[in-house]
Write an enzyme that holds these catalytic residues in place. Structure first.
Site, PDB file in Angstrom:
ATOM      1  N   LYS A 289      14.296  36.498  23.522  1.00 44.04           N
ATOM      2  CA  LYS A 289      15.409  35.624  23.922  1.00 44.04           C
ATOM      3  C   LYS A 289      15.781  34.684  22.768  1.00 44.04           C
ATOM      4  O   LYS A 289      16.963  34.503  22.463  1.00 44.04           O
ATOM      5  CB  LYS A 289      15.028  34.806  25.167  1.00 44.04           C
ATOM      6  CG  LYS A 289      14.900  35.670  26.419  1.00 44.04           C
ATOM      7  CD  LYS A 289      14.294  34.910  27.589  1.00 44.04           C
ATOM      8  CE  LYS A 289      14.009  35.860  28.751  1.00 44.04           C
ATOM      9  NZ  LYS A 289      13.259  35.244  29.846  1.00 44.04           N
TER      10      LYS A 289
ATOM     11  N   GLN B 297      10.028  30.231  31.350  1.00 44.55           N
ATOM     12  CA  GLN B 297       9.438  31.563  31.446  1.00 44.55           C
ATOM     13  C   GLN B 297       8.370  31.585  32.545  1.00 44.55           C
ATOM     14  O   GLN B 297       7.470  30.748  32.557  1.00 44.55           O
ATOM     15  CB  GLN B 297       8.837  31.962  30.078  1.00 44.55           C
ATOM     16  CG  GLN B 297       8.325  33.373  30.016  1.00 44.55           C
ATOM     17  CD  GLN B 297       9.439  34.417  30.193  1.00 44.55           C
ATOM     18  OE1 GLN B 297      10.495  34.324  29.591  1.00 44.55           O
ATOM     19  NE2 GLN B 297       9.193  35.414  31.025  1.00 44.55           N
TER      20      GLN B 297
ATOM     21  N   ASP C 194      19.645  31.446  34.429  1.00 43.58           N
ATOM     22  CA  ASP C 194      19.020  32.574  35.128  1.00 43.58           C
ATOM     23  C   ASP C 194      19.678  32.767  36.503  1.00 43.58           C
ATOM     24  O   ASP C 194      19.520  33.822  37.121  1.00 43.58           O
ATOM     25  CB  ASP C 194      17.518  32.313  35.347  1.00 43.58           C
ATOM     26  CG  ASP C 194      16.667  32.918  34.240  1.00 43.58           C
ATOM     27  OD1 ASP C 194      17.081  33.932  33.655  1.00 43.58           O
ATOM     28  OD2 ASP C 194      15.575  32.360  33.969  1.00 43.58           O
TER      29      ASP C 194
END
Ligand code: NAP
Length: 298
Positions: free
Chosen positions: A54, A98, A121
């Site tokens: 990412k 994460q 997200d």
């Protein structure tokens, strides 16, 4: 006739090139670039590898990227304080935590602490609600479903009035993609059925799908005879079915019997190289959208 292959690897490249161009334009206009913070707790090799990818992608696109690597024993209060810091940082548009988090931390509490306008997200209940309302309300769509819809649109698959069958009802794939396909709008307007383990006749539903989206996590679940000739098949499943002795890498397969299915379907996504590569691209697209939205409203 063999199906057209919808390549996530190729579509991903197109999307990243478009984002890069938009970032360059923002810079040229003297605007700030999108800002993304990635919060990693602990040193799990899998988490490190996801976060690294990412970060690499964000840097290549010209984003402002901040890495927050925190120790395994960080307290919940300290992690919440860190999120609060970035919630209030005007140069940060996306906050990524994460998962999984260590046991002393309540995942839900942490994810719900992210400002929904920076929740790239799109897992925050506010964003789930926005997705349900649809239209302009839905600033972000969760990344895997967004990638699926993008592949459907970019492969020129007709969605309006199409029978869409979604195998799986998870919160991260099945439910959101079903709702997205049922909404009014481009790449949507479909008639959607969700099927799962309690569905009486899975085959019968799959057989009438113009677009079949499979996210079950069961290798070979969808048999070739369940596929409507000429339909579009999106295989989201990623299953480790063995190990390549030479490379030491896992052998992956989807939920659909690909080799046989590609002789029946009109379009199909492979595994690997299908939906998988799209997720990070859509995460970056959400971060760009978040920055554009923030700049417009500042
Ligand atoms: P999940 O949370 O395990 O959900 C699986 C869903 O499939 C459940 O709703 C389950 O039904 C249904 N299901 C399982 N076996 C079935 C069967 N035999 N017949 C009918 N329905 C069945 O999985 P997920 O997180 O959605 O992920 C699904 C797959 O997509 C996995 O292989 C995952 O690795 C992959 N995935 C890929 C990406 C990506 O490529 N970027 C991202 C996310 C997930 P019940 O609800 O009745 O149990």
């Amino acid at each position: 006739m063999t199906a057209e292959i919808i390549s996530g690897t190729e579509i991903r490249k197109e999307i990243l090139a478009e984002i890069k161009e938009d970032v360059a334009k923002m810079k040229a206009e003297g605007k700030r670039v999108p800002g993304l913070v990635t919060i990693l707790v602990g040193e799990s090799p899998a988490s490190i590898s996801y976060v690294t990818l990412k970060i690499k992608t964000a840097n290549e696109l010209g984003f402002k990227e901040i890495q927050e690597n925190q120790p395994e024993d960080i307290s919940e209060a300290d992690l919440l304080a860190l999120i609060d810091k970035y919630n209030n940082d005007p140069e940060i548009d996306g906050i990524l935590v994460q998962l999984p988090l260590p046991d002393q931390i309540d995942d839900k509490k942490v994810l719900n602490a992210i400002n929904p306008d920076k929740d790239v997200d799109a897992f925050h209940p506010v964003n789930v609600g926005r997705l349900m309302i649809g239209g302009d309300e839905a600033i972000f769509h969760p990344c895997t479903p967004a990638g699926i819809q993008e592949m459907i649109v970019r492969s020129n698959t007709e969605t309006s009035g199409a029978e869409v069958v979604v195998v799986g009802r998870s919160n991260i794939v099945g439910k959101p993609i079903a709702m997205m396909m049922a909404q009014k709008g481009i790449g949507a307007n479909s008639t959607v059925t969700i099927v799962h383990t309690r569905t009486k006749d899975l085959a019968a539903h799959c057989k009438r799908a113009d677009i079949l989206i499979v996210a079950a996590g069961v290798p070979g679940l969808v048999k070739p005879e369940w596929i409507k000739p000429g339909s579009t098949v999106i295989d989201v499943g990623v299953n480790r079915i063995g190990m390549n002795e030479k490379t030491g890498k896992a052998i992956l397969s989807g939920d659909v019997d690909y080799d046989a299915a590609k002789e029946i379907a009109g379009k199909i996504t492979p595994v690997p190289g299908g939906v998988g590569p799209m997720t990070i691209a859509m995460l970056m697209k959400n971060t760009l959208k978040s920055a554009q939205y923030a700049l417009k409203n500042s």
